[in-house]
Design a protein around this motif. Sequence first.
Motif, short mmCIF file in Angstrom:
data_model
loop_
_atom_site.label_atom_id
_atom_site.label_comp_id
_atom_site.label_asym_id
_atom_site.label_seq_id
_atom_site.Cartn_x
_atom_site.Cartn_y
_atom_site.Cartn_z
N LEU A 1 0.83 -1.20 0.00
CA LEU A 1 0.00 0.00 0.00
C LEU A 1 0.86 1.25 0.00
O LEU A 1 0.57 2.23 -0.70
CB LEU A 1 -0.93 0.00 1.22
CG LEU A 1 -1.81 1.25 1.39
CD1 LEU A 1 -2.66 1.50 0.14
CD2 LEU A 1 -2.68 1.12 2.64
N SER A 2 1.94 1.23 0.78
CA SER A 2 2.88 2.35 0.81
C SER A 2 3.48 2.58 -0.56
O SER A 2 3.62 3.72 -1.02
CB SER A 2 3.98 2.09 1.84
OG SER A 2 4.93 3.12 1.83
N GLN A 3 3.83 1.48 -1.23
CA GLN A 3 4.39 1.57 -2.58
C GLN A 3 3.37 2.15 -3.55
O GLN A 3 3.70 3.00 -4.39
CB GLN A 3 4.83 0.18 -3.04
CG GLN A 3 5.48 0.18 -4.43
CD GLN A 3 5.91 -1.22 -4.85
OE1 GLN A 3 5.67 -2.18 -4.13
NE2 GLN A 3 6.53 -1.32 -5.99
N LEU A 4 2.14 1.70 -3.46
CA LEU A 4 1.07 2.20 -4.33
C LEU A 4 0.87 3.70 -4.16
O LEU A 4 0.77 4.45 -5.14
CB LEU A 4 -0.23 1.46 -4.02
CG LEU A 4 -1.45 1.86 -4.86
CD1 LEU A 4 -1.32 1.36 -6.28
CD2 LEU A 4 -2.74 1.33 -4.21
N LEU A 5 0.82 4.14 -2.90
CA LEU A 5 0.59 5.56 -2.61
C LEU A 5 1.77 6.41 -3.09
O LEU A 5 1.57 7.42 -3.79
CB LEU A 5 0.38 5.76 -1.11
CG LEU A 5 -0.94 5.24 -0.54
CD1 LEU A 5 -0.89 5.25 0.98
CD2 LEU A 5 -2.11 6.08 -1.03
N ASN A 6 2.96 6.03 -2.73
CA ASN A 6 4.13 6.86 -3.00
C ASN A 6 4.58 6.82 -4.46
O ASN A 6 4.88 7.87 -5.05
CB ASN A 6 5.30 6.44 -2.10
CG ASN A 6 5.10 6.86 -0.67
OD1 ASN A 6 5.38 7.99 -0.30
ND2 ASN A 6 4.61 5.96 0.16
N ASP A 7 4.60 5.63 -5.04
CA ASP A 7 5.14 5.49 -6.40
C ASP A 7 4.10 5.63 -7.49
O ASP A 7 4.34 6.26 -8.52
CB ASP A 7 5.86 4.14 -6.54
CG ASP A 7 7.32 4.25 -6.16
OD1 ASP A 7 7.73 5.36 -5.76
OD2 ASP A 7 8.05 3.25 -6.24
N ASN A 8 2.95 5.03 -7.27
CA ASN A 8 1.95 5.01 -8.34
C ASN A 8 0.97 6.18 -8.27
O ASN A 8 0.65 6.79 -9.29
CB ASN A 8 1.17 3.69 -8.31
CG ASN A 8 2.05 2.49 -8.61
OD1 ASN A 8 2.63 1.92 -7.69
ND2 ASN A 8 2.18 2.11 -9.87
N ILE A 9 0.52 6.51 -7.07
CA ILE A 9 -0.38 7.65 -6.92
C ILE A 9 0.40 8.95 -6.74
O ILE A 9 -0.04 10.02 -7.16
CB ILE A 9 -1.35 7.42 -5.73
CG1 ILE A 9 -2.21 6.17 -5.99
CG2 ILE A 9 -2.24 8.63 -5.49
CD1 ILE A 9 -3.14 5.80 -4.86
N GLY A 10 1.58 8.84 -6.16
CA GLY A 10 2.43 10.02 -5.99
C GLY A 10 2.06 10.88 -4.80
O GLY A 10 2.28 12.10 -4.80
N LYS A 11 1.49 10.27 -3.77
CA LYS A 11 1.08 11.02 -2.57
C LYS A 11 1.46 10.23 -1.32
O LYS A 11 1.50 9.00 -1.34
CB LYS A 11 -0.43 11.26 -2.56
CG LYS A 11 -0.96 12.11 -3.70
CD LYS A 11 -2.47 12.24 -3.62
CE LYS A 11 -3.03 13.07 -4.77
NZ LYS A 11 -4.51 13.18 -4.71
N SER A 12 1.69 10.97 -0.25
CA SER A 12 1.87 10.32 1.04
C SER A 12 0.50 9.91 1.55
O SER A 12 -0.54 10.38 1.05
CB SER A 12 2.53 11.28 2.03
OG SER A 12 1.67 12.37 2.32
N LEU A 13 0.46 9.06 2.57
CA LEU A 13 -0.82 8.64 3.14
C LEU A 13 -1.60 9.84 3.66
O LEU A 13 -2.82 9.95 3.44
CB LEU A 13 -0.59 7.62 4.26
CG LEU A 13 -1.85 7.16 5.01
CD1 LEU A 13 -2.79 6.43 4.05
CD2 LEU A 13 -1.49 6.26 6.19
#
Length: 348
Positions: A277-289
């Motif tokens: 999930l961290s990878q999805l947010l940071n790398d793919n969505i480009g946002k922190s949680l």
Amino acid sequence: MKFDNPILFFLCSLGVFNGLLVSLYFLFFSKQKRIQNILFGLLVLLLSIRIGKSVYVIFTSREERNLWFIQFGLSACFLIGIALFYYLKASIDNKKSIPKKWKVHFSILFLFIVIVSVFKPYEYYGDFWNTFFVQFIYVVWGGYIVASGLVIKDIFKKLVSREKTTTAELWLINVYIANGLIFLAYIIGYFHLYLVGTITFSVVFYVVLIFFLSKKNRDTIFQDIPVKYAAKKIENKEAILLVDKLDKLMKEKQLYKEANVKLLSISKELQITPHKLSQLLNDNIGKSLATFLNDYRVEEAKNLLQEKQNLTLETIGFEAGFSSKSNFYATFKKTVGKTPSQYQKQYI
């Protein structure tokens, strides 16, 4: 200039003596034979030799000085920067062995300083060393400090954004800052008071030592830093599905309304690991949680401001999931470009 104050000598020498012990431990006696620990031992050894040279010069009269030892200390200084750079890089990249190009890089610098020492020994070319070459050594040292800062820039970003950092990451920051302070002390000492470099080393040595002893999980400092996530992003097809699933989860269960919602609880709902999930947010969505959740909270707040004008702005902020009134106001203004009250007036 020669100093004869025994207390001053003790303070200046204390860091050097303990630095040598620490370096010998990591180079030869540490149970964990990690590349990072060996590079750390080398870094501390080079610093200790350089500082030891300063102590020797300060407390020994000019007539009694061994010029070879002065040359040896300056030569060690030339290699401090690269030792710092590769220690930090090896720690960040979790290297299991020293890459060939690192060995070549270090060998070139080592051979360079050896050649200069042989063909222009300090004993006969003191003016060359004390003017031009010392300045060159400091430029090289400073250059590697800048490069080392780039190596750990992501840890600095985590500190600035107040994200959770590991003890090992904080240790690297401490080592980097300590080296930076010693470097600045020597730059100041070069132009003003030479003594400041030796005292700074002793002070930062024990500050770093206190940091080490104060951490309950200090054993992790000299172990591998966990890999945050793989260098590659999640495959595009999988990422699209996960993003869609995450969006539905946010809208259906409105997890963003929980001010203290954690990565772990969201990942459980998605049935994926927190790591993914961290990878999805940071790398793919480009946002922190935090940013991701705040975007939903702002949208929720916008709806409430339009539909429930009987509620106070503070209540709307809490209803939307913000932890405080100030956090609500600041985030809303940053995202929408207007304060909550300014936005609400459009619908009155």
